[in-house]
Write an enzyme that holds these catalytic residues in place. Structure first.
Site, mmCIF file in Angstrom:
data_model
loop_
_atom_site.group_PDB
_atom_site.id
_atom_site.type_symbol
_atom_site.label_atom_id
_atom_site.label_comp_id
_atom_site.label_asym_id
_atom_site.label_seq_id
_atom_site.Cartn_x
_atom_site.Cartn_y
_atom_site.Cartn_z
ATOM 1 N N CYS A 98 0.849 -1.194 0.000
ATOM 2 C CA CYS A 98 0.000 0.000 0.000
ATOM 3 C C CYS A 98 0.885 1.245 0.000
ATOM 4 C CB CYS A 98 -0.881 -0.004 1.243
ATOM 5 S SG CYS A 98 -1.962 1.425 1.365
ATOM 6 N N SER B 27 0.500 3.693 1.771
ATOM 7 C CA SER B 27 0.714 4.101 3.169
ATOM 8 C C SER B 27 2.044 3.570 3.693
ATOM 9 C CB SER B 27 -0.422 3.590 4.063
ATOM 10 O OG SER B 27 -1.631 4.213 3.710
ATOM 11 N N HIS C 268 4.433 5.944 2.615
ATOM 12 C CA HIS C 268 4.296 7.173 3.415
ATOM 13 C C HIS C 268 5.021 7.026 4.753
ATOM 14 C CE1 HIS C 268 1.642 9.045 0.620
ATOM 15 N NE2 HIS C 268 0.544 8.392 0.942
ATOM 16 N N CYS D 41 -7.256 -3.537 2.083
ATOM 17 C CA CYS D 41 -7.143 -2.071 2.052
ATOM 18 C C CYS D 41 -7.586 -1.486 0.720
ATOM 19 C CB CYS D 41 -5.719 -1.610 2.384
ATOM 20 S SG CYS D 41 -5.546 0.189 2.363
HETATM 21 ZN ZN LIG Z 1 -3.489 0.689 2.817
#
Ligand SMILES: [Zn+2]
Ligand SMILES: [Zn+2]
Length: 301
Positions: free
Chosen positions: A40, A42, A45, A168
């Protein structure tokens, strides 16, 4: 037990595979053999620092599928051998929010970025030091221990490498279109970015009956897939898409713009705002359903 796990040890930093010690599951927890885990944005990130990390080292991965190997005391809904998809917001099923159909707001979700388990302690260790678990899950490992509440059982016939995306990307994108943007039949929808989330938003918008699903995706190799999965028009830039959107809507702008770009900037939000109409809806993050789910209580006669 000792397992290999991809850890982030500094920010900004890189995911690196280490051998960690994994404790057995405690009350209400399960040991899961991870079969697949989607990457993902994220996770990126976390590595770049765009999303703050509460504790380092961190074992990433919150979009996982696997097989339950062992259950701790008190586990009632899972047994060894069950196939599961992980949920990075644990859903207890009993709190005020879960009971109202909004498991995404479960009280236990307050701990999803803390790194420790629900009782405040850690199950992963590196050289004796605690290792945080992303979303209480940590799919970047051969095995992981997580709350029973973080696992959603699925059918054994569902391919686990595909099912992991249900952890997700698919619900985030699909929900952005169907719930947050509340796409209605006949709508003109703009989807900005066709990564894992954006392509699920495209499918959600098409499923909800949008007349036109206009995708903006700079990577042209993704364009055919967008058209296969529900997009009606694909452009490489927002500016290119604008003329079509205005012509389709008598100059009013799209009914909704769904922003699914890798790193969100104010320019992206501004572009989406300008391209959506006066009453337009736009979303960059999944939100709870626009309306409360209808009650399923029925009077027994
Ligand atoms: Zn995610
Ligand atoms: Zn709950």
């Amino acid at each position: 037990m000792k397992v290999r796990a991809a850890l982030l040890r500094e920010v900004p930093g890189k995911w690196e595979v280490n051998e960690v010690e994994l404790d057995p599951p405690r009350e209400g927890e399960v040991l899961v053999r991870i079969v697949a885990n989607g990457l993902c944005h994220s996770d990126d990130h976390f590595a770049t620092g765009d999303i703050p990390v509460g504790h380092l080292p961190l074992c990433g991965g919150h979009e996982a599928s696997g097989v339950v190997e062992e259950v701790g005391p008190g586990v009632r809904t899972l047994k060894p051998g069950d196939h599961v998809v992980t949920a990075f917001v644990p859903g207890c099923g009993r709190c005020r929010w879960c009971a109202g159909g909004q498991q995404n707001l479960c009280d236990n979700g307050a701990l999803m970025l803390e790194g420790h388990q629900l009782d405040g302690s850690y199950r992963m260790h590196l050289d004796g030091e605690p290792v945080a678990q992303a979303g209480l899950v940590s799919g970047f490992a051969e095995y992981s221990v997580m709350p029973e509440y973080s696992c959603v059982p699925i059918g054994a016939d569902m391919p686990l490498e595909l099912a992991s995306l249900l952890g997700c990307a698919v619900p985030t994108g699909w929900g952005s279109a169907v719930n947050a943007a509340a796409v209605r039949p006949g709508d003109v929808i703009v989807v900005m970015g066709a990564g894992g989330i954006g392509i699920a938003a495209v499918q959600g918008a098409a499923h909800a009956g949008a007349a036109r699903v206009v995708v903006v995706e700079p990577v042209t190799s993704k364009h055919d897939l967008c058209l296969d999965l529900g997009a009606t028009d694909v452009f490489t830039s927002v500016d290119e898409a604008t003329e079509l959107v205005r012509s389709l809507t008598n100059g009013q702008g799209a009914d909704a713009a769904i922003i699914c770009v890798g790193v969100l900037t104010s320019a992206d939000v501004g572009a989406a705002f300008v391209r959506s109409g006066r009453p337009g809806r736009w979303s960059s993050l999944p939100q709870p359903p626009a309306t409360r789910p209808r009650s399923t209580w029925r009077r027994s006669s």
